[in-house]
Design an enzyme around this catalytic site. Structure first.
Site, PDB file in Angstrom:
ATOM      1  N   TYR A 107     -19.204 -15.335 -13.983  1.00 48.70           N
ATOM      2  CA  TYR A 107     -20.186 -16.258 -13.392  1.00 48.70           C
ATOM      3  C   TYR A 107     -21.157 -16.756 -14.471  1.00 48.70           C
ATOM      4  O   TYR A 107     -21.439 -17.952 -14.562  1.00 48.70           O
ATOM      5  CB  TYR A 107     -20.942 -15.542 -12.273  1.00 48.70           C
ATOM      6  CG  TYR A 107     -22.170 -16.269 -11.763  1.00 48.70           C
ATOM      7  CD1 TYR A 107     -22.056 -17.280 -10.814  1.00 48.70           C
ATOM      8  CD2 TYR A 107     -23.451 -15.943 -12.225  1.00 48.70           C
ATOM      9  CE1 TYR A 107     -23.189 -17.946 -10.342  1.00 48.70           C
ATOM     10  CE2 TYR A 107     -24.579 -16.591 -11.757  1.00 48.70           C
ATOM     11  CZ  TYR A 107     -24.441 -17.589 -10.816  1.00 48.70           C
ATOM     12  OH  TYR A 107     -25.564 -18.246 -10.358  1.00 48.70           O
ATOM     13  N   SER A 129     -28.640 -20.903 -14.171  1.00 51.10           N
ATOM     14  CA  SER A 129     -29.108 -19.555 -13.797  1.00 51.10           C
ATOM     15  C   SER A 129     -29.830 -18.896 -14.967  1.00 51.10           C
ATOM     16  O   SER A 129     -29.528 -19.156 -16.138  1.00 51.10           O
ATOM     17  CB  SER A 129     -27.914 -18.675 -13.408  1.00 51.10           C
ATOM     18  OG  SER A 129     -28.341 -17.341 -13.266  1.00 51.10           O
TER      19      SER A 129
HETATM   20  N1  LIG Z   1     -29.534 -17.195  -5.187  1.00 49.90           N
HETATM   21  C1  LIG Z   1     -29.749 -16.860  -6.434  1.00 49.90           C
HETATM   22  O1  LIG Z   1     -30.310 -15.796  -6.714  1.00 49.90           O
HETATM   23  C2  LIG Z   1     -29.337 -17.773  -7.549  1.00 49.90           C
HETATM   24  C3  LIG Z   1     -29.776 -17.468  -8.842  1.00 49.90           C
HETATM   25  C4  LIG Z   1     -29.426 -18.298  -9.890  1.00 49.90           C
HETATM   26  C5  LIG Z   1     -28.644 -19.407  -9.656  1.00 49.90           C
HETATM   27  N2  LIG Z   1     -28.224 -19.695  -8.394  1.00 49.90           N
HETATM   28  C6  LIG Z   1     -27.402 -20.887  -8.206  1.00 49.90           C
HETATM   29  O2  LIG Z   1     -28.019 -21.719  -7.240  1.00 49.90           O
HETATM   30  C7  LIG Z   1     -27.030 -22.449  -6.516  1.00 49.90           C
HETATM   31  C8  LIG Z   1     -27.218 -22.218  -5.033  1.00 49.90           C
HETATM   32  O3  LIG Z   1     -27.152 -20.836  -4.757  1.00 49.90           O
HETATM   33  P1  LIG Z   1     -27.520 -20.217  -3.347  1.00 49.90           P
HETATM   34  O4  LIG Z   1     -27.951 -18.833  -3.599  1.00 49.90           O
HETATM   35  O5  LIG Z   1     -28.402 -21.132  -2.601  1.00 49.90           O
HETATM   36  O6  LIG Z   1     -26.066 -20.166  -2.663  1.00 49.90           O
HETATM   37  P2  LIG Z   1     -25.645 -20.030  -1.126  1.00 49.90           P
HETATM   38  O7  LIG Z   1     -26.805 -19.689  -0.252  1.00 49.90           O
HETATM   39  O8  LIG Z   1     -24.443 -19.151  -1.132  1.00 49.90           O
HETATM   40  O9  LIG Z   1     -25.187 -21.537  -0.782  1.00 49.90           O
HETATM   41  C9  LIG Z   1     -24.134 -22.091  -1.504  1.00 49.90           C
HETATM   42  C10 LIG Z   1     -24.002 -23.548  -1.176  1.00 49.90           C
HETATM   43  O10 LIG Z   1     -22.913 -24.084  -1.958  1.00 49.90           O
HETATM   44  C11 LIG Z   1     -21.908 -24.578  -1.086  1.00 49.90           C
HETATM   45  N3  LIG Z   1     -20.583 -24.261  -1.615  1.00 49.90           N
HETATM   46  C12 LIG Z   1     -20.114 -23.055  -2.036  1.00 49.90           C
HETATM   47  N4  LIG Z   1     -18.826 -23.154  -2.395  1.00 49.90           N
HETATM   48  C13 LIG Z   1     -18.458 -24.438  -2.198  1.00 49.90           C
HETATM   49  C14 LIG Z   1     -17.244 -25.164  -2.360  1.00 49.90           C
HETATM   50  N5  LIG Z   1     -16.102 -24.589  -2.768  1.00 49.90           N
HETATM   51  N6  LIG Z   1     -17.240 -26.478  -2.039  1.00 49.90           N
HETATM   52  C15 LIG Z   1     -18.356 -27.076  -1.583  1.00 49.90           C
HETATM   53  N7  LIG Z   1     -19.523 -26.452  -1.408  1.00 49.90           N
HETATM   54  C16 LIG Z   1     -19.580 -25.142  -1.692  1.00 49.90           C
HETATM   55  C17 LIG Z   1     -22.135 -23.897   0.254  1.00 49.90           C
HETATM   56  O11 LIG Z   1     -21.593 -24.703   1.305  1.00 49.90           O
HETATM   57  P3  LIG Z   1     -21.259 -24.057   2.769  1.00 49.90           P
HETATM   58  O12 LIG Z   1     -22.579 -23.757   3.418  1.00 49.90           O
HETATM   59  O13 LIG Z   1     -20.546 -25.123   3.492  1.00 49.90           O
HETATM   60  O14 LIG Z   1     -20.479 -22.837   2.513  1.00 49.90           O
HETATM   61  C18 LIG Z   1     -23.661 -23.793   0.272  1.00 49.90           C
HETATM   62  O15 LIG Z   1     -24.227 -24.998   0.687  1.00 49.90           O
HETATM   63  C19 LIG Z   1     -25.680 -21.946  -7.038  1.00 49.90           C
HETATM   64  O16 LIG Z   1     -25.197 -22.822  -8.032  1.00 49.90           O
HETATM   65  C20 LIG Z   1     -26.018 -20.605  -7.645  1.00 49.90           C
HETATM   66  O17 LIG Z   1     -25.120 -20.228  -8.675  1.00 49.90           O
HETATM   67  C21 LIG Z   1     -28.538 -18.900  -7.339  1.00 49.90           C
END
Ligand SMILES: NC(=O)c1ccc[n+]([C@@H]2O[C@H](COP(=O)([O-])OP(=O)(O)OC[C@H]3O[C@@H](n4cnc5c(N)ncnc54)[C@H](OP(=O)(O)O)[C@@H]3O)[C@@H](O)[C@H]2O)c1
Length: 256
Positions: free
Chosen positions: A162, A149
């Protein structure tokens, strides 16, 4: 239409049911990889990712496992072994994208031990042991990409616990790159800024939220999953072969 840089490759994308992970799965599949779409609980969403990939001529299948525990990591690897051997005759793969992650809305003062431990379990412990247990399965010349991130570069103390998990992931990237270099395996972090996914929807899908987030980026808008997926695809492809141990900023120039 993309050049098929990943034809014949097998990629595992954790958390590919939704958000950034789904974007990465779609992009790697579009370049020809067979993609393992991992999910935690949302089988329906993972199936939708697979359906979109197959509808556009790609190859994918879904595997579920809760990465909050090491049992979940074991279950993921067991399912992978079974499914890959059935489909390809071997449990070897080429690309591992550690994308699954959870966020927090707790301030530093409010964060309790349970939440701290859960953040580290999913965001750090699971990738650590998934890589460790995958070393015999990941082919020489392979790729590991950790989704970190922008908060490892930009101070954002309101979600401190986080942020620490993503700092740990970057340290993991650095040291793994050295360890696995002799096998031709590259290891990189990709560091998104604010991306329009479910985790941000409650505040980002307001006029005020979108304006606030868009103004952070030098490019004046909020990130989309495809913005991150394109960067991951570069590091996963042969074009990325000389980049390792690197933290790629994927924030659209936030807080420059
Ligand atoms: N969105 C942002 O602004 C942002 C910014 C910087 C970094 N990131 C990073 O990018 C990555 C993806 O983020 P996102 O925004 O796409 O998240 P998201 O839309 O909330 O999706 C999260 C994904 O991770 C899976 N997941 C969550 N908890 C889990 C667990 N305990 N076991 C197995 N799978 C799990 C979820 O599976 P289910 O669908 O089955 O729940 C889903 O596929 C993360 O590492 C996040 O920290 C995101």
């Amino acid at each position: 239409m993309y050049i098929k840089r990943l034809e014949g490759k097998i990629a595992i994308v954790t958390g590919a049911s939704r958000g950034i992970g789904r974007g990465i799965a779609l992009r790697l599949a579009a370049e020809g990889a067979l993609v393992v779409v991992h999910y935690g609980t949302r089988r329906d969403a993972a199936d939708e990712t697979v359906n979109v990939i197959e509808a556009t001529g790609g190859k994918a299948f879904a595997v579920g496992a809760d990465l909050n525990t090491l049992d979940g990591v074991d279950r993921l690897l067991k399912s992978l072994d079974e499914e890959l051997i059935r489909r390809t005759g071997s449990n070897q793969f080429d690309i591992l994208v550690n994308n699954a992650g959870i966020g927090t809305s707790s301030l530093f003062e409010e964060t309790n031990e349970g939440e701290f431990d859960q953040l580290f379990a999913v965001n750090v412990k699971a990738p650590f042991f998934l890589v460790q247990q995958s070393l015999g399965r990941l082919r020489d010349g392979g790729r590991i990409i950790n989704i970190s991130s922008g908060v490892t570069r930009i101070a954002y103390p309101s979600i401190l616990a986080y942020n620490l998990t993503k700092g740990a992931l970057n340290t993991f990237t650095l040291h793994l790159a050295k360890l696995l270099g002799p096998r031709g395996i590259t290891v990189n972090s990709v560091m998104p800024g604010i991306v329009d996914t479910d985790v941000n929807a409650p505040w980002l899908h307001t006029e005020e939220g979108r304006k606030f987030a868009g103004e952070m980026s030098a490019l004046g808008r909020v990130g989309e999953p495809s913005d991150i997926a394109d960067i991951v695809a570069f590091t996963a492809s042969p074009d990325g072969r000389w980049v390792t141990g690197h933290m790629l900023d994927a924030t659209g120039g936030s807080h420059l």
